[in-house]
Each structure stands twice: as structure tokens, then as C-alpha cells.
Scaffold this motif. Structure first.
Motif, PDB file in Angstrom:
ATOM      1  N   THR A 142      52.574  -3.605  40.962  1.00  0.00           N
ATOM      2  CA  THR A 142      51.619  -2.515  40.702  1.00  0.00           C
ATOM      3  C   THR A 142      51.691  -1.474  41.816  1.00  0.00           C
ATOM      4  N   LEU A 143      51.748  -1.966  43.060  1.00  0.00           N
ATOM      5  CA  LEU A 143      51.767  -1.029  44.185  1.00  0.00           C
ATOM      6  C   LEU A 143      53.047  -0.190  44.184  1.00  0.00           C
ATOM      7  N   TYR A 144      54.132  -0.769  43.670  1.00  0.00           N
ATOM      8  CA  TYR A 144      55.408  -0.051  43.613  1.00  0.00           C
ATOM      9  C   TYR A 144      55.233   1.320  42.946  1.00  0.00           C
ATOM     10  N   GLU A 145      54.428   1.320  41.898  1.00  0.00           N
ATOM     11  CA  GLU A 145      54.245   2.547  41.103  1.00  0.00           C
ATOM     12  C   GLU A 145      53.500   3.634  41.870  1.00  0.00           C
ATOM     13  N   PHE A 151      55.440  -4.419  54.518  1.00  0.00           N
ATOM     14  CA  PHE A 151      56.540  -4.084  53.603  1.00  0.00           C
ATOM     15  C   PHE A 151      56.748  -2.582  53.472  1.00  0.00           C
ATOM     16  N   ARG A 152      57.954  -2.257  53.016  1.00  0.00           N
ATOM     17  CA  ARG A 152      58.246  -0.901  52.534  1.00  0.00           C
ATOM     18  C   ARG A 152      59.175  -1.051  51.335  1.00  0.00           C
ATOM     19  N   LYS A 153      59.134  -0.079  50.443  1.00  0.00           N
ATOM     20  CA  LYS A 153      60.022  -0.121  49.276  1.00  0.00           C
ATOM     21  C   LYS A 153      61.479  -0.248  49.714  1.00  0.00           C
ATOM     22  N   SER A 154      62.251  -1.041  48.969  1.00  0.00           N
ATOM     23  CA  SER A 154      63.664  -1.161  49.337  1.00  0.00           C
ATOM     24  C   SER A 154      64.509  -0.093  48.651  1.00  0.00           C
ATOM     25  N   LYS A 155      63.965   0.500  47.589  1.00  0.00           N
ATOM     26  CA  LYS A 155      64.744   1.568  46.914  1.00  0.00           C
ATOM     27  C   LYS A 155      63.793   2.578  46.296  1.00  0.00           C
ATOM     28  N   ARG A 209      56.563 -12.067  47.733  1.00  0.00           N
ATOM     29  CA  ARG A 209      57.975 -11.725  47.609  1.00  0.00           C
ATOM     30  C   ARG A 209      58.165 -10.832  46.410  1.00  0.00           C
ATOM     31  N   ASN A 210      58.975  -9.792  46.568  1.00  0.00           N
ATOM     32  CA  ASN A 210      59.233  -8.878  45.468  1.00  0.00           C
ATOM     33  C   ASN A 210      60.524  -8.140  45.822  1.00  0.00           C
ATOM     34  N   GLU A 211      61.472  -8.182  44.921  1.00  0.00           N
ATOM     35  CA  GLU A 211      62.801  -7.633  45.242  1.00  0.00           C
ATOM     36  C   GLU A 211      62.800  -6.122  45.468  1.00  0.00           C
ATOM     37  N   ASN A 212      61.723  -5.469  45.084  1.00  0.00           N
ATOM     38  CA  ASN A 212      61.656  -4.015  45.280  1.00  0.00           C
ATOM     39  C   ASN A 212      61.135  -3.614  46.658  1.00  0.00           C
TER      40      ASN A 212
END
Ligand SMILES: C[S@@+](CC[C@H](N)C(=O)[O-])C[C@H]1O[C@@H](n2cnc3c(N)ncnc32)[C@H](O)[C@@H]1O
Length: 234
Positions: free
Chosen positions: A188-191, A230-234, A210-213
């Protein structure tokens, strides 16, 4: 963990229910640890000031309010959301204390309690309020709204730093499926994150985020808790 940013100060002026509002069921987050997580997130952040800080499980807004008082030089906007509408009412009241006007109102309330009950605890609350009011040097803009952090979060701004003390244990359980719940939260936070948004999640030792993003920038253990950044990986 060695504290780098959270000073070993006496934070009793911030005790929940003294100047900051509290209701039954609200958890107390250690102020020194909150300050440490914020300091480390800021260290990882490319942006160092004009920070928009967001908590997606803000409860009564204790953590956000304390960080607002202690980081007047770097925070300009605070956003909080929670699934529980009663908690959000308290969050709104707590965040309103981040202005001279809000503190004036609170001191008036405390003054009335002193007049009505002549209790030492209210006199101490007034002294704490005087100290806290002196911390205010800027007007931090704030907003709270109801949202299920495991579904869609509707905010129109990409926060610079997200800090959340996620639900755990018996006091505050996730209103959602327990299975890989923090991974789901990160979905959810990715968005709502930009590629620069830094996320600090505080959880108990058994929880896994854990989250691959996302890339894990840092993990620290503090007593029964741990926090991961964390920070976004992509
Ligand atoms: C540990 S408390 C956070 C306390 C908060 N940091 C404070 O300073 O008061 C966890 C919060 O998560 C909220 N919560 C539980 N499930 C949620 C969900 N699915 N979405 C958003 N908030 C949720 C609870 O209502 C609770 O207020």
C-alpha cells in the motif's frame, strides 16, 4: 543500539495525558526512540528540510505530535491516518497543540482544571505546557484522515518520511489478515511513496517486513521492539 539522535533527556513534559491528550487504548511510544527513528530516517533522506512526515497507523497522534515539537527546524507538514475514527479525533486534538494558538487553548483548559480540582498533577501539567509552548517556532501544517493502511491510502502528496509504530500484541491488533501483514502494508505504501521517501517501521521482534519493492536500509533492535528503515528499490 547506540542512540545517535535521541538525546538522553527527561521527556516527562510529553507524558500522555499530561499536556498531550490520551484515551484508553492508546499506546505510549518512547519519545527518545521516536526521535532516534526520525533522526535516522532523515539521515537516509536526500531531503533534509521542509519534510512532510506521515504515519499510516497514527492512533492518537502521540508519535507525530512529539516529533513535531522536537523537530521544528525540519518538519513543515504532518499527515496521520488510522482505521479507528475515535483515535483520529484525539490525533486531531494533539496535532492542534503544535501552534501557539493550540497551546494557549490547552493551557486555558488546564487552568480551569487547576481552579476546579486544586490537584498537583494539573499544576505540573501547566508547567509542562509552558515548557512545551516555548518549543514552537514555526507553524506545522497538519491533516488527519481515516484509512485502512492495508487497502488504498488516498493522499495527494508524496511524504518525505513515513514513520509508523505498527499494531502488535494484545493492545492494538491489525484490523486485517495477520499473514505477511507488513509486506501487505508496504504494498500500500508503495503507491504513495516517491523514490526518495524513507520509511521507518517500528514493530515487535517477531514481525517481519519484507517486500521485493523495497530495500532495507537499516535494522535496529531496541528491547522488545525493532525498527526497520526502507526505501523503494525501483
Ligand atoms: C501501536 S498503535 C499506533 C500508536 C500511534 N503511533 C500513537 O502515537 O498514538 C497502532 C494503530 O494502528 C491502528 N490500526 C490497526 N489496523 C489498522 C489498519 N488496517 N489500517 C490503519 N490503522 C490500523 C490502530 O487503530 C492503532 O491506532
Amino acid at each position: 543500539m547506540e542512540y545517535k539522535y535521541g538525546k538522553n533527556d527527561n521527556y516527562e513534559d510529553f507524558s500522555a495525558g499530561r499536556v498531550l491528550y490520551s484515551i484508553k487504548g492508546m499506546t505510549n511510544f518512547p519519545v527518545r526512540l521516536a526521535q532516534e527513528i526520525y533522526g535516522r530516517c532523515l539521515q537516509h533522506s536526500r531531503k533534509k528540510n521542509n519534510i512532510c512526515l506521515y504515519d499510516c497507523c497514527c492512533g492518537g497522534g502521540y508519535l507525530l505530535t512529539v516529533l513535531g515539537f522536537l523537530n521544528q527546524d525540519t518538519i513543515v507538514k504532518i499527515i496521520g491516518s488510522d482505521i479507528n475514527i475515535e483515535m483520529l479525533k484525539i490525533a486531531e486534538k494533539n496535532l492542534s497543540l503544535l501552534s501557539k494558538e493550540g497551546m494557549k487553548r490547552r493551557m486555558h483548559e488546564i487552568g480551569q482544571m487547576i481552579a476546579s480540582y486544586q490537584k498537583q498533577s494539573h499544576v505540573e501539567a501547566m508547567n509542562s505546557a509552558i515548557t512545551i509552548k516555548e518549543l514552537i517556532r514555526t507553524n506545522i501544517d497538519f491533516k488527519v484522515f481515516q484509512s485502512d493502511a492495508l487497502k488504498t491510502i488516498n493522499i495527494d502528496i508524496k511524504p518525505d518520511i513515513i514513520i509508523s509504530d505498527v499494531p502488535y500484541g494484545n493492545i492494538v491488533n491489525w484490523k486485517g489478515n495477520e499473514e505477511s501483514v507488513i509486506g501487505k502494508l508496504l504494498d500500500t505504501l508503495y503507491e504513495i511513496c516517491s523514490s526518495d521517501t524513507v520509511i521507518g517501521l517500528c514493530m515487535n521482534k517477531k514481525q517481519r517486513a519484507r517486500n521485493e519493492n523495497f530495500v532495507l536500509l537499516e535494522r535496529q533492535q531496541v528491547g522488545k521492539r525493532k525498527f526497520e528503515i526502507f526505501r523503494k528499490s525501483k
